[in-house]
Design a protein around this motif. Structure first.
Motif, PDB file in Angstrom:
ATOM      1  N   VAL A  76     -86.618 -58.168 -69.512  1.00 36.91           N
ATOM      2  CA  VAL A  76     -86.804 -56.891 -70.206  1.00 36.91           C
ATOM      3  C   VAL A  76     -85.972 -55.808 -69.533  1.00 36.91           C
ATOM      4  CG1 VAL A  76     -88.494 -55.071 -70.724  1.00 36.91           C
ATOM      5  CG2 VAL A  76     -89.069 -57.474 -71.130  1.00 36.91           C
ATOM      6  N   ARG A  77     -86.017 -55.770 -68.221  1.00 40.16           N
ATOM      7  CA  ARG A  77     -85.232 -54.752 -67.509  1.00 40.16           C
ATOM      8  C   ARG A  77     -83.743 -54.958 -67.754  1.00 40.16           C
ATOM      9  NH1 ARG A  77     -85.430 -52.865 -61.150  1.00 40.16           N
ATOM     10  NH2 ARG A  77     -83.636 -51.460 -61.325  1.00 40.16           N
ATOM     11  N   ALA A  78     -83.287 -56.192 -67.752  1.00 43.33           N
ATOM     12  CA  ALA A  78     -81.869 -56.475 -68.004  1.00 43.33           C
ATOM     13  C   ALA A  78     -81.456 -56.017 -69.395  1.00 43.33           C
ATOM     14  CB  ALA A  78     -81.583 -57.961 -67.824  1.00 43.33           C
ATOM     15  N   ALA A  79     -82.379 -56.108 -70.357  1.00 44.72           N
ATOM     16  CA  ALA A  79     -82.069 -55.667 -71.718  1.00 44.72           C
ATOM     17  C   ALA A  79     -81.947 -54.157 -71.809  1.00 44.72           C
ATOM     18  CB  ALA A  79     -83.151 -56.161 -72.678  1.00 44.72           C
ATOM     19  N   LEU A  80     -82.619 -53.431 -70.902  1.00 47.79           N
ATOM     20  CA  LEU A  80     -82.644 -51.971 -70.962  1.00 47.79           C
ATOM     21  C   LEU A  80     -81.693 -51.293 -69.978  1.00 47.79           C
ATOM     22  CD1 LEU A  80     -86.508 -51.491 -71.240  1.00 47.79           C
ATOM     23  CD2 LEU A  80     -84.811 -51.362 -73.089  1.00 47.79           C
ATOM     24  N   ASP A  81     -81.211 -52.014 -68.981  1.00 47.33           N
ATOM     25  CA  ASP A  81     -80.417 -51.421 -67.898  1.00 47.33           C
ATOM     26  C   ASP A  81     -79.159 -52.256 -67.679  1.00 47.33           C
ATOM     27  OD1 ASP A  81     -79.365 -50.620 -65.405  1.00 47.33           O
ATOM     28  OD2 ASP A  81     -81.338 -50.395 -64.481  1.00 47.33           O
ATOM     29  N   GLU A  82     -78.025 -51.729 -68.124  1.00 47.01           N
ATOM     30  CA  GLU A  82     -76.768 -52.482 -68.062  1.00 47.01           C
ATOM     31  C   GLU A  82     -76.355 -52.808 -66.623  1.00 47.01           C
ATOM     32  OE1 GLU A  82     -72.124 -52.178 -69.482  1.00 47.01           O
ATOM     33  OE2 GLU A  82     -73.598 -50.810 -70.341  1.00 47.01           O
ATOM     34  N   ASP A  83     -76.520 -51.850 -65.715  1.00 43.64           N
ATOM     35  CA  ASP A  83     -76.164 -52.109 -64.314  1.00 43.64           C
ATOM     36  C   ASP A  83     -77.026 -53.237 -63.738  1.00 43.64           C
ATOM     37  OD1 ASP A  83     -74.203 -50.161 -64.302  1.00 43.64           O
ATOM     38  OD2 ASP A  83     -75.525 -48.613 -63.458  1.00 43.64           O
TER      39      ASP A  83
END
Length: 153
Positions: A76-83
């Motif tokens: 989920v975090r990877a989907a929301l945060d490109e870095d």
């Protein structure tokens, strides 16, 4: 990006992979503790940074539910945060070097007698086999003493 393997996360939390595994776990911990930067306008829904799930899994590495929760939080975090997505992809590539026993192996030998080497296991490389011809097939003899192969139509 594919989700991080639950088995890999549990194994790393439990100390698998020796020094390389410890370094991989430390790298994931550092990555998760970076500030959470959401892409796009507005703040969006409140989601986990992954740190609470990481801490819970470290406390009980054998709990597959905790490993699944961490895998989900990372995705989920990877989907929301490109870095974060970029960092997680680089981390996952390095984590592949850790041998954790993750992955199933099913070995089956069937089809009669095997005349030559039979190797069972996983991840073989640089194997060379030399062999000989199989022995001649045995022939059956019927009740009259005739060779069954000779009387075949």
């Amino acid at each position: 990006m594919d989700p991080v393997s639950v088995g890999l996360l549990a194994a790393l939390a439990g100390g698998a992979g020796g020094e390389v595994g410890r370094q991989a776990w430390a790298g994931l911990t550092a990555l998760v503790r970076r500030p959470f930067r959401r892409d796009g306008p507005g703040q969006g829904p409140v989601v986990s940074s992954g740190e609470p799930e990481l801490v819970r899994l470290a406390g009980d590495p054998g709990d597959q539910g905790r490993a699944q929760a961490l895998s989900t939080a990372l995705a989920v975090r990877a989907a929301l945060d490109e870095d974060f997505r970029t960092g997680l992809a680089a981390w996952a590539e390095q984590a592949k070097l850790v041998r954790t026993g993750d992955g199933a192996v099913t070995n089956t030998v069937s089809g009669g007698t095997q005349y030559g080497p039979v190797v069972q296991g996983r991840d073989f490389s640089n194997l060379t086999f030399t062999g000989t011809s199989p022995p001649p097939r045995p022939t059956s003899v019927d009740a009259a003493g005739d060779n069954a192969a000779d009387s075949a139509p």
